[in-house]
Design a protein around this motif. Structure first.
Motif, PDB file in Angstrom:
ATOM      1  N   ASP A   1      74.100 -13.521  43.740  1.00 32.08           N
ATOM      2  CA  ASP A   1      74.390 -13.253  42.320  1.00 32.08           C
ATOM      3  C   ASP A   1      73.166 -13.502  41.449  1.00 32.08           C
ATOM      4  O   ASP A   1      72.869 -12.727  40.543  1.00 32.08           O
ATOM      5  CB  ASP A   1      75.550 -14.121  41.830  1.00 32.08           C
ATOM      6  N   GLU A   2      72.460 -14.591  41.729  1.00 31.78           N
ATOM      7  CA  GLU A   2      71.264 -14.914  40.955  1.00 31.78           C
ATOM      8  C   GLU A   2      70.182 -13.859  41.175  1.00 31.78           C
ATOM      9  O   GLU A   2      69.504 -13.458  40.227  1.00 31.78           O
ATOM     10  CB  GLU A   2      70.735 -16.291  41.350  1.00 31.78           C
ATOM     11  N   LEU A   3      70.033 -13.416  42.401  1.00 29.10           N
ATOM     12  CA  LEU A   3      69.035 -12.391  42.713  1.00 29.10           C
ATOM     13  C   LEU A   3      69.341 -11.095  41.966  1.00 29.10           C
ATOM     14  O   LEU A   3      68.439 -10.482  41.387  1.00 29.10           O
ATOM     15  CB  LEU A   3      68.988 -12.142  44.218  1.00 29.10           C
ATOM     16  N   LEU A   4      70.597 -10.702  41.944  1.00 28.32           N
ATOM     17  CA  LEU A   4      70.978  -9.482  41.243  1.00 28.32           C
ATOM     18  C   LEU A   4      70.688  -9.591  39.748  1.00 28.32           C
ATOM     19  O   LEU A   4      70.107  -8.683  39.144  1.00 28.32           O
ATOM     20  CB  LEU A   4      72.460  -9.173  41.473  1.00 28.32           C
ATOM     21  N   VAL A   5      71.057 -10.723  39.150  1.00 28.84           N
ATOM     22  CA  VAL A   5      70.801 -10.926  37.719  1.00 28.84           C
ATOM     23  C   VAL A   5      69.296 -10.945  37.454  1.00 28.84           C
ATOM     24  O   VAL A   5      68.821 -10.370  36.471  1.00 28.84           O
ATOM     25  CB  VAL A   5      71.490 -12.216  37.222  1.00 28.84           C
ATOM     26  N   ALA A   6      68.530 -11.573  38.334  1.00 27.62           N
ATOM     27  CA  ALA A   6      67.071 -11.614  38.175  1.00 27.62           C
ATOM     28  C   ALA A   6      66.477 -10.206  38.235  1.00 27.62           C
ATOM     29  O   ALA A   6      65.593  -9.864  37.433  1.00 27.62           O
ATOM     30  CB  ALA A   6      66.449 -12.498  39.246  1.00 27.62           C
TER      31      ALA A   6
END
Length: 50
Positions: A5-10
């Motif tokens: 999820d963090e990677l996608l938002v980044a």
């Protein structure tokens, strides 16, 4: 290491996607997106903008 999820938002943030658009695309709240972004900034050792 960033979770998925963090990677996608980044990735979305790196493309210049607005928080509201990220929330809509991820079917979540803007608050949840901001929390993920804050975790990304902390994990990468940077300061959150603003």
């Amino acid at each position: 290491m960033l979770d998925p999820d963090e990677l996608l938002v980044a990735e979305l943030a790196a493309r210049g996607t607005e928080v509201e658009a990220m929330a809509e695309a991820l079917k979540t709240s803007t608050g949840a997106v901001r929390e993920r972004l804050e975790r990304v900034y902390r994990k990468l050792g940077g300061l959150a903008p603003g």
